[in-house]
Scaffold this motif. Structure first.
Motif, short mmCIF file in Angstrom:
data_model
loop_
_atom_site.label_atom_id
_atom_site.label_comp_id
_atom_site.label_asym_id
_atom_site.label_seq_id
_atom_site.Cartn_x
_atom_site.Cartn_y
_atom_site.Cartn_z
N ARG A 19 40.21 -137.99 -44.43
CA ARG A 19 38.93 -137.81 -43.73
C ARG A 19 39.09 -138.15 -42.25
NH1 ARG A 19 36.84 -143.04 -46.72
NH2 ARG A 19 37.80 -144.59 -45.38
N PRO A 20 38.30 -137.49 -41.39
CA PRO A 20 38.27 -137.88 -39.98
C PRO A 20 37.49 -139.18 -39.82
CG PRO A 20 36.70 -136.12 -40.41
CD PRO A 20 37.46 -136.32 -41.68
N LYS A 21 37.91 -140.00 -38.87
CA LYS A 21 37.25 -141.30 -38.69
C LYS A 21 36.47 -141.28 -37.38
CE LYS A 21 40.77 -143.86 -41.21
NZ LYS A 21 41.61 -142.66 -41.44
N LYS A 22 35.17 -141.03 -37.48
CA LYS A 22 34.29 -141.07 -36.31
C LYS A 22 33.07 -141.91 -36.64
CE LYS A 22 35.68 -136.47 -34.87
NZ LYS A 22 35.30 -135.08 -35.18
N PRO A 23 33.21 -143.23 -36.67
CA PRO A 23 32.06 -144.06 -37.07
C PRO A 23 31.00 -144.07 -35.99
CG PRO A 23 33.90 -145.44 -36.42
CD PRO A 23 34.40 -144.04 -36.39
N SER A 24 29.76 -144.07 -36.42
CA SER A 24 28.63 -144.25 -35.50
C SER A 24 27.68 -145.24 -36.15
CB SER A 24 27.92 -142.93 -35.24
OG SER A 24 27.27 -142.50 -36.43
N LYS A 25 26.67 -145.67 -35.41
CA LYS A 25 25.77 -146.71 -35.90
C LYS A 25 25.06 -146.25 -37.17
CE LYS A 25 22.26 -149.92 -34.23
NZ LYS A 25 21.27 -149.69 -35.28
N ALA A 26 24.61 -144.98 -37.16
CA ALA A 26 23.89 -144.49 -38.33
C ALA A 26 24.81 -144.39 -39.54
CB ALA A 26 23.28 -143.12 -38.01
N LYS A 27 26.06 -144.02 -39.29
CA LYS A 27 26.99 -143.87 -40.42
C LYS A 27 27.34 -145.20 -41.05
CE LYS A 27 29.48 -139.72 -38.97
NZ LYS A 27 30.75 -139.31 -38.39
N LEU A 28 27.34 -146.27 -40.24
CA LEU A 28 27.78 -147.57 -40.75
C LEU A 28 26.66 -148.33 -41.45
CD1 LEU A 28 30.08 -148.78 -37.86
CD2 LEU A 28 30.74 -148.04 -40.13
#
Lengths: 239, 118
Positions: B30-39
């Protein structure tokens, strides 16, 4: 190494690792979860010892019930998240566990303990001409015979021994009474009383106190003002 | 006997492999692009409300204790059931006594309202 030895080492490492985690972590909830892994390891050891019944009992009772009780106990406690529980008796606990482990090892391990007090150096002065080298001690004898196999019918044997008057009938029945007592105690401590019950209890207490005061007054030795418990109804106490 | 439990071991290994392979492969691919909503904590797509750590009701504990009662009863009755054909009347009477004593505990819990859920 045989497959049994490999499995034993894997399970022993799992038990040791999870047990050390249980006593060293500061998060009680994680400790409770890791304790389940320890119980699983012990169940695996029972399987290796060829006593599947105890493995099933371990899974059913310890993993299925005791762990749930422990987790509930953690979840029931208020404000468990912010708090870091510390065991202030770690040293005492470690010493106690060490002593118990040593005693169990000497009792059931491959050791032979010989204690001959009469031959200890000081006592030998009073015990004649024993040579001071034979003072007894701990001998280690590596087990060279295979572990005796469990008979095929061990479950039925165990069941028969539970209800045999000459074997385990008394402990078997005592377990039932012990569980009764534990359940009654837990219900007494944990039960939430309904408001109606509380009012009823207060009323009954007040009535009893009033009756007692009445009886004492009729006997002619009563104090004019009878001591009443808190919450007594005034009209009941009037006459 | 031990070989019967080999199937349990095979199942444990298979289950661990299924979960492990799926999770590890996912984390590799998977690509790793964390954002506040995702976490944020995932709860059925709703926004979470309040503290995650709530205090449970004490009644859970009593229910769990009643469960322990019948767990012990069941695990002790299994071996006796295996040996049932060779038991004497005295033994069966004692098993009945065991069950009755445990039933008294259940009746007590029932009578005291520990099983009611309000």
């Amino acid at each position: 190494m045989t497959i049994h030895q490999v499995l034993f080492i894997v399970m022993a490492l799992a038990i040791l690792g999870s047990a050390i985690f249980v006593v060293t972590t500061s998060n009680l909830f994680r400790a409770a979860l890791m304790l389940i892994l320890t119980f699983f390891g012990v169940a695996g050891l029972f399987v290796l010892l060829d006593i599947g019944l105890f493995a099933v009992a371990q899974v059913l009772i310890y993993i299925g019930a005791i762990s749930i009780l422990l987790i509930f106990a953690v979840m029931l406690t208020r404000g468990m998240q912010g708090m870091v529980p510390r065991n202030s008796q770690a040293v005492a606990a470690a010493v106690t566990v060490g002593i118990i482990f040593a005693v169990l090892l000497l009792l059931f391990g491959p050791f032979r303990v010989t204690v001959d007090v009469a031959r200890w150096p000081v006592f030998s002065l009073f015990a004649g001409n024993a040579s001071p080298r034979d003072v007894g001690g701990i001998e280690w004898t590596p087990p060279n015979q295979p572990i005796p196999s469990v008979p095929e019918t061990y479950i039925a044997d165990f069941g028969r021994s539970l209800v045999d008057l000459n074997q385990y009938l008394l402990p078997f029945l005592l377990i039932a009474f012990l569980v009764d007592v534990v359940l009654a105690g837990a219900i007494f401590v944990a039960r939430q009383r309904r408001p109606a019950e509380v009012i009823e209890d207060r009323r009954r207490q007040a009535e009893e106190a009033a009756e007692e005061a009445e009886a004492m007054r009729q006997a002619g030795m009563a104090p004019d003002v009878a001591p009443l418990p808190e919450g007594a109804v005034a009209s009941t106490a009037e006459h | 006997m031990r070989t019967d439990f080999a199937f349990v071991g095979v199942m444990l290994v298979t289950a661990a492999l299924l979960m492990g392979v799926a999770l590890i492969a996912a984390s590799l691919l998977r690509p790793k692009k964390p954002s506040k909503a995702k976490l944020e904590t995932y709860e059925c797509g709703m926004e979470t409300v309040g503290d995650t750590w709530v205090q449970f009701r004490v009644q859970y504990y009593v229910i769990a204790l009643v469960f322990v009662l019948f767990d012990i009863e069941a695990i002790l009755l299994f071996p006796i059931a295996v040996a049932f054909n060779s038991l004497t009347f005295f033994a069966v009477a004692n098993v009945a006594l065991f069950v009755i004593v445990l039933l008294i505990a259940l009746l007590y819990a029932w009578r005291k309202g520990a099983l009611d859920w309000e």
